[in-house]
Design a protein around this motif. Structure first.
Motif, PDB file in Angstrom:
ATOM      1  N   PRO A  80       0.998  -1.189  -0.082  1.00  0.00           N
ATOM      2  CA  PRO A  80       0.018   0.018  -0.008  1.00  0.00           C
ATOM      3  C   PRO A  80       0.713   1.084   0.196  1.00  0.00           C
ATOM      4  O   PRO A  80       1.943   1.416   0.843  1.00  0.00           O
ATOM      5  CB  PRO A  80      -0.706  -0.050   1.244  1.00  0.00           C
ATOM      6  CG  PRO A  80      -0.069  -1.283   2.171  1.00  0.00           C
ATOM      7  CD  PRO A  80       0.686  -1.885   1.226  1.00  0.00           C
ATOM      8  N   LEU A  81       0.463   2.352  -0.706  1.00  0.00           N
ATOM      9  CA  LEU A  81       1.274   3.456  -0.984  1.00  0.00           C
ATOM     10  C   LEU A  81       0.850   4.501   0.276  1.00  0.00           C
ATOM     11  O   LEU A  81       0.239   5.468  -0.070  1.00  0.00           O
ATOM     12  CB  LEU A  81       1.142   4.227  -2.265  1.00  0.00           C
ATOM     13  CG  LEU A  81       1.456   3.232  -3.488  1.00  0.00           C
ATOM     14  CD1 LEU A  81       1.219   3.950  -4.888  1.00  0.00           C
ATOM     15  CD2 LEU A  81       2.881   2.672  -3.467  1.00  0.00           C
ATOM     16  N   ARG A  82       1.276   4.072   1.434  1.00  0.00           N
ATOM     17  CA  ARG A  82       0.846   5.070   2.556  1.00  0.00           C
ATOM     18  C   ARG A  82       2.059   5.587   3.256  1.00  0.00           C
ATOM     19  O   ARG A  82       3.054   4.845   3.627  1.00  0.00           O
ATOM     20  CB  ARG A  82       0.189   3.963   3.616  1.00  0.00           C
ATOM     21  CG  ARG A  82      -1.083   3.477   2.945  1.00  0.00           C
ATOM     22  CD  ARG A  82      -1.698   2.408   4.214  1.00  0.00           C
ATOM     23  NE  ARG A  82      -2.942   1.816   3.599  1.00  0.00           N
ATOM     24  CZ  ARG A  82      -3.420   0.736   4.311  1.00  0.00           C
ATOM     25  NH1 ARG A  82      -2.770  -0.098   5.326  1.00  0.00           N
ATOM     26  NH2 ARG A  82      -4.559   0.037   3.721  1.00  0.00           N
ATOM     27  N   PHE A  83       2.167   6.958   3.130  1.00  0.00           N
ATOM     28  CA  PHE A  83       3.495   7.531   3.625  1.00  0.00           C
ATOM     29  C   PHE A  83       3.205   8.168   5.210  1.00  0.00           C
ATOM     30  O   PHE A  83       4.044   8.819   5.648  1.00  0.00           O
ATOM     31  CB  PHE A  83       3.646   8.774   2.739  1.00  0.00           C
ATOM     32  CG  PHE A  83       4.329   8.440   1.400  1.00  0.00           C
ATOM     33  CD1 PHE A  83       5.588   8.155   1.265  1.00  0.00           C
ATOM     34  CD2 PHE A  83       3.423   8.259   0.300  1.00  0.00           C
ATOM     35  CE1 PHE A  83       6.169   7.674   0.096  1.00  0.00           C
ATOM     36  CE2 PHE A  83       3.896   7.587  -0.937  1.00  0.00           C
ATOM     37  CZ  PHE A  83       5.337   7.465  -1.108  1.00  0.00           C
ATOM     38  N   GLN A  84       1.928   7.933   5.653  1.00  0.00           N
ATOM     39  CA  GLN A  84       1.899   8.439   6.938  1.00  0.00           C
ATOM     40  C   GLN A  84       2.172   9.747   7.463  1.00  0.00           C
ATOM     41  O   GLN A  84       2.583  10.045   8.290  1.00  0.00           O
ATOM     42  CB  GLN A  84       2.612   7.495   7.863  1.00  0.00           C
ATOM     43  CG  GLN A  84       2.032   5.829   7.738  1.00  0.00           C
ATOM     44  CD  GLN A  84       3.081   4.791   8.398  1.00  0.00           C
ATOM     45  OE1 GLN A  84       3.813   5.225   9.372  1.00  0.00           O
ATOM     46  NE2 GLN A  84       3.201   3.855   8.148  1.00  0.00           N
ATOM     47  N   GLY A  85       1.708  10.686   6.308  1.00  0.00           N
ATOM     48  CA  GLY A  85       2.012  12.168   6.619  1.00  0.00           C
ATOM     49  C   GLY A  85       3.479  12.465   6.252  1.00  0.00           C
ATOM     50  O   GLY A  85       3.838  13.576   6.555  1.00  0.00           O
ATOM     51  N   LYS A  86       4.373  11.544   5.779  1.00  0.00           N
ATOM     52  CA  LYS A  86       5.831  11.790   5.821  1.00  0.00           C
ATOM     53  C   LYS A  86       6.170  11.839   4.332  1.00  0.00           C
ATOM     54  O   LYS A  86       7.269  12.232   3.644  1.00  0.00           O
ATOM     55  CB  LYS A  86       6.559  10.809   6.335  1.00  0.00           C
ATOM     56  CG  LYS A  86       6.383  10.501   7.905  1.00  0.00           C
ATOM     57  CD  LYS A  86       7.263   9.485   8.506  1.00  0.00           C
ATOM     58  CE  LYS A  86       6.829   9.202   9.934  1.00  0.00           C
ATOM     59  NZ  LYS A  86       5.578   8.688  10.505  1.00  0.00           N
ATOM     60  N   PHE A  87       5.383  12.254   3.327  1.00  0.00           N
ATOM     61  CA  PHE A  87       5.517  12.257   1.973  1.00  0.00           C
ATOM     62  C   PHE A  87       6.196  13.335   1.537  1.00  0.00           C
ATOM     63  O   PHE A  87       7.295  13.203   0.951  1.00  0.00           O
ATOM     64  CB  PHE A  87       4.211  12.313   1.135  1.00  0.00           C
ATOM     65  CG  PHE A  87       4.499  12.427  -0.469  1.00  0.00           C
ATOM     66  CD1 PHE A  87       5.379  11.025  -1.133  1.00  0.00           C
ATOM     67  CD2 PHE A  87       3.887  13.270  -1.041  1.00  0.00           C
ATOM     68  CE1 PHE A  87       5.481  11.062  -2.539  1.00  0.00           C
ATOM     69  CE2 PHE A  87       4.358  13.180  -2.600  1.00  0.00           C
ATOM     70  CZ  PHE A  87       4.933  12.222  -3.060  1.00  0.00           C
ATOM     71  N   PRO A  88       5.970  14.567   2.220  1.00  0.00           N
ATOM     72  CA  PRO A  88       7.046  15.808   2.075  1.00  0.00           C
ATOM     73  C   PRO A  88       8.433  15.651   2.548  1.00  0.00           C
ATOM     74  O   PRO A  88       9.197  15.725   1.693  1.00  0.00           O
ATOM     75  CB  PRO A  88       6.237  16.932   2.723  1.00  0.00           C
ATOM     76  CG  PRO A  88       4.950  16.678   2.838  1.00  0.00           C
ATOM     77  CD  PRO A  88       4.812  15.051   3.040  1.00  0.00           C
ATOM     78  N   ALA A  89       8.543  15.034   3.525  1.00  0.00           N
ATOM     79  CA  ALA A  89       9.837  14.544   4.196  1.00  0.00           C
ATOM     80  C   ALA A  89      10.638  13.559   3.165  1.00  0.00           C
ATOM     81  O   ALA A  89      11.775  13.935   2.953  1.00  0.00           O
ATOM     82  CB  ALA A  89       9.619  13.904   5.803  1.00  0.00           C
ATOM     83  N   ALA A  90       9.972  12.694   2.765  1.00  0.00           N
ATOM     84  CA  ALA A  90      10.549  11.666   1.834  1.00  0.00           C
ATOM     85  C   ALA A  90      11.000  12.427   0.480  1.00  0.00           C
ATOM     86  O   ALA A  90      12.000  11.939   0.094  1.00  0.00           O
ATOM     87  CB  ALA A  90       9.418  10.700   1.468  1.00  0.00           C
ATOM     88  N   LEU A  91      10.355  13.426   0.009  1.00  0.00           N
ATOM     89  CA  LEU A  91      10.489  14.102  -1.272  1.00  0.00           C
ATOM     90  C   LEU A  91      11.795  14.924  -0.950  1.00  0.00           C
ATOM     91  O   LEU A  91      12.838  14.862  -1.972  1.00  0.00           O
ATOM     92  CB  LEU A  91       9.318  15.173  -1.621  1.00  0.00           C
ATOM     93  CG  LEU A  91       7.978  14.566  -2.161  1.00  0.00           C
ATOM     94  CD1 LEU A  91       7.068  15.673  -2.511  1.00  0.00           C
ATOM     95  CD2 LEU A  91       8.495  13.495  -3.374  1.00  0.00           C
ATOM     96  N   ALA A  92      11.924  15.612  -0.112  1.00  0.00           N
ATOM     97  CA  ALA A  92      12.930  16.631   0.440  1.00  0.00           C
ATOM     98  C   ALA A  92      14.253  15.555   0.780  1.00  0.00           C
ATOM     99  O   ALA A  92      15.263  15.961   0.085  1.00  0.00           O
ATOM    100  CB  ALA A  92      12.513  17.328   1.670  1.00  0.00           C
ATOM    101  N   LEU A  93      14.154  14.575   1.304  1.00  0.00           N
ATOM    102  CA  LEU A  93      15.279  13.478   1.570  1.00  0.00           C
ATOM    103  C   LEU A  93      15.507  13.045   0.025  1.00  0.00           C
ATOM    104  O   LEU A  93      16.921  12.793   0.057  1.00  0.00           O
ATOM    105  CB  LEU A  93      14.582  12.379   2.249  1.00  0.00           C
ATOM    106  CG  LEU A  93      15.663  11.406   2.768  1.00  0.00           C
ATOM    107  CD1 LEU A  93      16.729  11.993   3.627  1.00  0.00           C
ATOM    108  CD2 LEU A  93      15.294  10.075   3.666  1.00  0.00           C
TER     109      LEU A  93
END
Length: 307
Positions: free
Chosen positions: A57-70
Protein backbone atom coordinates in the motif's frame (compact mmCIF):
# COMPACT_ATOMS: atom_id res chain seq x y z
CA UNK A 1 25.11 -7.97 11.78
CA UNK A 2 22.33 -10.46 11.04
CA UNK A 3 23.15 -12.85 8.12
CA UNK A 4 20.20 -11.55 6.07
CA UNK A 5 21.43 -7.98 6.55
CA UNK A 6 24.97 -9.03 5.59
CA UNK A 7 23.65 -10.59 2.37
CA UNK A 8 21.78 -7.37 1.59
CA UNK A 9 24.94 -5.38 2.32
CA UNK A 10 27.05 -7.38 -0.17
CA UNK A 11 24.34 -7.27 -2.84
CA UNK A 12 23.99 -3.52 -2.35
CA UNK A 13 27.76 -3.02 -2.67
CA UNK A 14 27.83 -5.00 -5.93
CA UNK A 15 24.93 -2.98 -7.34
CA UNK A 16 26.24 0.42 -6.29
CA UNK A 17 29.74 -0.52 -7.43
CA UNK A 18 28.18 -1.36 -10.79
CA UNK A 19 26.40 2.01 -10.89
CA UNK A 20 29.73 3.76 -11.50
CA UNK A 21 30.36 1.48 -14.47
CA UNK A 22 26.93 2.20 -15.96
CA UNK A 23 27.30 5.96 -15.43
CA UNK A 24 30.71 5.83 -17.09
CA UNK A 25 29.04 4.26 -20.13
CA UNK A 26 25.96 6.50 -20.23
CA UNK A 27 27.09 9.98 -19.12
CA UNK A 28 29.64 10.66 -21.91
CA UNK A 29 26.97 9.80 -24.49
CA UNK A 30 23.89 11.40 -22.89
CA UNK A 31 25.50 14.12 -20.71
CA UNK A 32 25.16 14.45 -16.95
CA UNK A 33 21.64 15.84 -16.51
CA UNK A 34 19.83 13.33 -18.78
CA UNK A 35 21.78 10.48 -17.18
CA UNK A 36 20.84 11.53 -13.65
CA UNK A 37 17.23 12.29 -14.61
CA UNK A 38 16.84 8.99 -16.45
CA UNK A 39 18.23 7.16 -13.44
CA UNK A 40 15.81 8.65 -10.90
CA UNK A 41 12.83 8.44 -13.26
CA UNK A 42 13.47 4.77 -13.97
CA UNK A 43 14.15 4.27 -10.26
CA UNK A 44 10.76 5.76 -9.33
CA UNK A 45 8.93 3.76 -12.02
CA UNK A 46 10.72 0.58 -10.94
CA UNK A 47 9.73 1.12 -7.31
CA UNK A 48 6.12 1.76 -8.30
CA UNK A 49 6.17 -1.48 -10.30
CA UNK A 50 7.64 -3.41 -7.38
CA UNK A 51 5.04 -1.93 -5.05
CA UNK A 52 2.26 -3.04 -7.40
CA UNK A 53 3.69 -6.56 -7.80
CA UNK A 54 4.20 -6.96 -4.05
CA UNK A 55 0.86 -5.28 -3.29
CA UNK A 56 2.46 -2.73 -1.02
CA UNK A 57 0.00 0.00 0.00
CA UNK A 58 1.24 3.46 -0.95
CA UNK A 59 0.91 4.95 2.51
CA UNK A 60 3.36 7.63 3.59
CA UNK A 61 1.75 8.31 6.98
CA UNK A 62 2.07 12.06 6.58
CA UNK A 63 5.78 11.84 5.71
CA UNK A 64 5.54 12.25 1.94
CA UNK A 65 6.97 15.83 1.96
CA UNK A 66 9.88 14.63 4.12
CA UNK A 67 10.55 11.74 1.73
CA UNK A 68 10.50 14.14 -1.24
CA UNK A 69 12.97 16.49 0.44
CA UNK A 70 15.15 13.56 1.44
CA UNK A 71 15.23 12.45 -2.20
CA UNK A 72 16.63 15.80 -3.30
CA UNK A 73 19.55 15.42 -0.89
CA UNK A 74 20.06 11.65 -1.03
CA UNK A 75 19.46 11.07 -4.75
CA UNK A 76 18.89 14.10 -6.95
CA UNK A 77 22.04 16.11 -6.19
CA UNK A 78 24.40 13.14 -5.65
CA UNK A 79 23.31 11.33 -8.83
CA UNK A 80 23.82 14.53 -10.83
CA UNK A 81 27.27 15.03 -9.32
CA UNK A 82 28.32 11.44 -10.04
CA UNK A 83 27.00 11.65 -13.60
CA UNK A 84 29.08 14.78 -14.10
CA UNK A 85 32.13 13.05 -12.62
CA UNK A 86 31.57 10.00 -14.86
CA UNK A 87 32.35 12.15 -17.89
CA UNK A 88 35.93 12.69 -16.72
CA UNK A 89 36.76 10.08 -14.07
CA UNK A 90 37.24 6.29 -14.40
CA UNK A 91 34.51 4.24 -12.72
CA UNK A 92 36.98 2.88 -10.16
CA UNK A 93 38.03 6.37 -9.09
CA UNK A 94 34.45 7.49 -8.46
CA UNK A 95 33.75 4.29 -6.54
CA UNK A 96 36.74 4.85 -4.27
CA UNK A 97 35.82 8.48 -3.66
CA UNK A 98 32.32 7.34 -2.76
CA UNK A 99 33.91 5.73 0.31
CA UNK A 100 34.41 9.18 1.85
CA UNK A 101 30.69 9.23 2.75
CA UNK A 102 31.23 8.33 6.45
CA UNK A 103 33.97 10.97 6.69
CA UNK A 104 31.50 13.56 5.45
CA UNK A 105 28.98 12.19 7.92
CA UNK A 106 31.45 12.81 10.75
CA UNK A 107 32.20 16.38 9.66
CA UNK A 108 28.52 17.21 9.16
CA UNK A 109 27.55 15.54 12.43
CA UNK A 110 30.13 17.53 14.40
CA UNK A 111 29.37 20.88 12.77
CA UNK A 112 25.57 20.69 12.47
CA UNK A 113 24.16 17.94 14.69
CA UNK A 114 26.16 18.18 17.91
CA UNK A 115 28.05 14.92 17.40
CA UNK A 116 31.22 14.40 19.50
CA UNK A 117 34.51 14.36 17.60
CA UNK A 118 36.82 11.73 19.09
CA UNK A 119 40.54 11.43 18.40
CA UNK A 120 39.94 8.30 16.33
CA UNK A 121 37.30 9.95 14.17
CA UNK A 122 39.36 13.09 13.73
CA UNK A 123 42.37 11.02 12.71
CA UNK A 124 40.15 9.04 10.33
CA UNK A 125 39.04 12.22 8.59
CA UNK A 126 42.67 13.37 8.12
CA UNK A 127 43.76 9.96 6.81
CA UNK A 128 40.82 9.93 4.42
CA UNK A 129 41.70 13.35 3.06
CA UNK A 130 45.26 12.12 2.50
CA UNK A 131 43.86 9.18 0.54
CA UNK A 132 41.82 11.50 -1.66
CA UNK A 133 44.90 13.65 -2.28
CA UNK A 134 47.01 10.64 -3.29
CA UNK A 135 44.28 9.30 -5.55
CA UNK A 136 43.96 12.67 -7.26
CA UNK A 137 47.64 13.57 -7.61
CA UNK A 138 49.34 10.26 -8.40
CA UNK A 139 46.83 8.44 -10.59
CA UNK A 140 47.25 7.43 -14.24
CA UNK A 141 45.62 10.70 -15.35
CA UNK A 142 47.08 14.20 -15.29
CA UNK A 143 45.60 16.37 -12.54
CA UNK A 144 43.78 18.71 -14.93
CA UNK A 145 41.02 21.12 -14.01
CA UNK A 146 38.50 18.65 -15.44
CA UNK A 147 39.78 15.82 -13.25
CA UNK A 148 39.83 18.02 -10.14
CA UNK A 149 36.26 19.14 -10.88
CA UNK A 150 35.22 15.50 -11.16
CA UNK A 151 36.78 14.72 -7.77
CA UNK A 152 35.06 17.73 -6.20
CA UNK A 153 31.73 16.61 -7.68
CA UNK A 154 32.17 13.21 -6.02
CA UNK A 155 32.91 14.88 -2.69
CA UNK A 156 29.77 17.04 -2.99
CA UNK A 157 27.82 13.82 -3.57
CA UNK A 158 29.28 12.13 -0.51
CA UNK A 159 28.57 15.22 1.60
CA UNK A 160 24.93 14.93 0.55
CA UNK A 161 24.92 11.25 1.50
CA UNK A 162 26.44 12.05 4.88
CA UNK A 163 23.81 14.73 5.53
CA UNK A 164 20.98 12.47 4.36
CA UNK A 165 21.84 9.85 6.98
CA UNK A 166 21.12 12.35 9.78
CA UNK A 167 18.04 13.74 8.06
CA UNK A 168 16.60 10.25 7.56
CA UNK A 169 16.86 9.70 11.30
CA UNK A 170 15.39 13.11 12.14
CA UNK A 171 12.64 13.29 9.50
CA UNK A 172 11.65 9.63 9.32
CA UNK A 173 12.90 7.43 12.18
CA UNK A 174 12.30 9.88 15.04
CA UNK A 175 8.78 10.63 13.77
CA UNK A 176 7.60 7.06 14.13
CA UNK A 177 9.33 5.48 11.18
CA UNK A 178 8.09 4.57 7.71
CA UNK A 179 8.21 1.51 5.50
CA UNK A 180 11.67 1.54 3.90
CA UNK A 181 10.11 0.91 0.50
CA UNK A 182 8.02 4.05 0.82
CA UNK A 183 11.08 6.06 1.83
CA UNK A 184 12.86 4.80 -1.28
CA UNK A 185 9.89 5.57 -3.55
CA UNK A 186 9.31 9.02 -2.11
CA UNK A 187 12.99 9.88 -2.42
CA UNK A 188 13.10 8.93 -6.10
CA UNK A 189 9.97 10.96 -6.81
CA UNK A 190 11.56 13.94 -5.06
CA UNK A 191 14.76 13.56 -7.08
CA UNK A 192 12.75 13.27 -10.31
CA UNK A 193 10.86 16.48 -9.57
CA UNK A 194 14.15 18.26 -8.84
CA UNK A 195 15.82 17.23 -12.10
CA UNK A 196 12.76 17.41 -14.38
CA UNK A 197 13.02 21.12 -15.33
CA UNK A 198 16.76 20.87 -16.00
CA UNK A 199 16.32 17.75 -18.13
CA UNK A 200 13.43 19.38 -20.00
CA UNK A 201 15.49 22.47 -20.74
CA UNK A 202 18.40 20.39 -22.01
CA UNK A 203 16.10 18.32 -24.23
CA UNK A 204 14.86 21.53 -25.85
CA UNK A 205 18.22 23.30 -26.05
CA UNK A 206 20.23 20.24 -27.11
CA UNK A 207 17.94 17.56 -28.58
CA UNK A 208 19.49 14.09 -28.52
CA UNK A 209 20.43 12.30 -31.71
CA UNK A 210 19.18 8.72 -31.15
CA UNK A 211 21.16 7.35 -34.09
CA UNK A 212 24.40 8.29 -32.37
CA UNK A 213 23.56 6.52 -29.10
CA UNK A 214 24.45 2.84 -29.00
CA UNK A 215 22.43 0.03 -27.47
CA UNK A 216 24.98 -0.34 -24.67
CA UNK A 217 24.02 3.13 -23.43
CA UNK A 218 20.33 2.25 -23.17
CA UNK A 219 21.15 -1.05 -21.46
CA UNK A 220 23.37 0.84 -19.01
CA UNK A 221 20.55 3.29 -18.26
CA UNK A 222 18.05 0.49 -17.61
CA UNK A 223 20.50 -1.25 -15.28
CA UNK A 224 21.32 2.05 -13.58
CA UNK A 225 17.70 2.99 -12.97
CA UNK A 226 16.07 -0.35 -12.20
CA UNK A 227 18.80 -2.46 -10.57
CA UNK A 228 21.21 0.11 -9.11
CA UNK A 229 18.52 2.54 -7.97
CA UNK A 230 15.03 1.13 -7.40
CA UNK A 231 16.08 -2.28 -6.12
CA UNK A 232 19.26 -1.03 -4.45
CA UNK A 233 17.47 1.72 -2.52
CA UNK A 234 14.97 -0.76 -1.15
CA UNK A 235 17.96 -2.73 0.17
CA UNK A 236 19.60 0.41 1.56
CA UNK A 237 16.64 1.78 3.48
CA UNK A 238 15.90 -1.73 4.77
CA UNK A 239 19.47 -1.84 6.11
CA UNK A 240 18.98 1.52 7.83
CA UNK A 241 15.74 0.29 9.39
CA UNK A 242 17.24 -3.03 10.54
CA UNK A 243 20.79 -2.06 11.51
CA UNK A 244 20.87 1.74 11.87
CA UNK A 245 22.49 4.41 9.66
CA UNK A 246 26.10 3.85 10.73
CA UNK A 247 26.09 0.12 10.07
CA UNK A 248 24.31 0.70 6.77
CA UNK A 249 27.09 3.11 5.80
CA UNK A 250 29.63 0.28 6.07
CA UNK A 251 28.53 -0.61 2.54
CA UNK A 252 31.07 2.03 1.52
CA UNK A 253 33.84 -0.41 2.51
CA UNK A 254 32.70 -2.81 -0.20
CA UNK A 255 31.70 -0.47 -3.02
CA UNK A 256 35.28 0.49 -4.10
CA UNK A 257 36.46 -3.12 -4.77
CA UNK A 258 33.33 -3.79 -6.82
CA UNK A 259 33.64 -0.47 -8.67
CA UNK A 260 37.30 -1.09 -9.55
CA UNK A 261 36.51 -4.70 -10.52
CA UNK A 262 33.64 -3.82 -12.87
CA UNK A 263 35.65 -0.98 -14.45
CA UNK A 264 38.62 -3.27 -15.02
CA UNK A 265 36.61 -6.23 -16.33
CA UNK A 266 34.18 -4.35 -18.57
CA UNK A 267 35.94 -1.12 -19.60
CA UNK A 268 39.56 -2.24 -19.30
CA UNK A 269 40.38 0.52 -16.81
CA UNK A 270 43.87 0.34 -15.37
CA UNK A 271 44.39 -0.70 -11.76
CA UNK A 272 47.33 1.32 -10.50
CA UNK A 273 49.34 1.97 -7.36
CA UNK A 274 47.20 5.07 -6.82
CA UNK A 275 44.14 2.85 -6.42
CA UNK A 276 45.96 0.78 -3.79
CA UNK A 277 47.55 3.69 -1.91
CA UNK A 278 44.64 6.13 -2.00
CA UNK A 279 42.01 3.44 -1.58
CA UNK A 280 43.96 1.85 1.25
CA UNK A 281 44.17 5.11 3.18
CA UNK A 282 40.47 5.74 2.67
CA UNK A 283 39.71 2.21 3.90
CA UNK A 284 41.89 2.84 6.98
CA UNK A 285 40.07 6.10 7.62
CA UNK A 286 36.72 4.31 7.41
CA UNK A 287 37.87 1.80 10.00
CA UNK A 288 38.95 4.62 12.31
CA UNK A 289 35.66 6.43 11.85
CA UNK A 290 33.26 3.49 12.07
CA UNK A 291 34.88 1.28 14.71
CA UNK A 292 32.85 1.14 17.92
CA UNK A 293 34.29 2.81 20.99
CA UNK A 294 34.61 0.97 24.29
CA UNK A 295 32.83 2.70 27.13
CA UNK A 296 35.21 3.87 29.84
CA UNK A 297 34.52 2.35 33.27
CA UNK A 298 33.78 4.99 35.88
CA UNK A 299 36.56 5.65 38.36
CA UNK A 300 39.22 3.63 36.53
CA UNK A 301 42.14 4.72 34.45
CA UNK A 302 41.83 3.87 30.77
CA UNK A 303 44.47 2.68 28.37
CA UNK A 304 43.15 4.73 25.48
CA UNK A 305 42.43 1.61 23.42
CA UNK A 306 39.13 1.07 21.61
CA UNK A 307 37.77 -1.99 19.97
Amino acid sequence: MHPASLARLIALAALWGGSFLFMRIAAPALDAVPTAFGRVLLGALGLLGLAAIMRIPLRFQGKFPAALALGVINSGIPFLMYAFAAKVLPAGYSAILNATTPLMGILIGVTAFGERLTAGKGGGVLVGLAGVAILTRTGPFEATNALISGVLACLVATACYGLAGFLTKRWISQRGGLDSRMVALGSQIGATLLLLPFAGWQMVAHPPEPGHIGGDVWIAMLALGLACTSFAYMLYFRLIADEGPMKALTVTFLIPPFGVLWGWRVLGEAVTAAHAAGGGLIALSLWLVLRPETARPAGKATTGETS
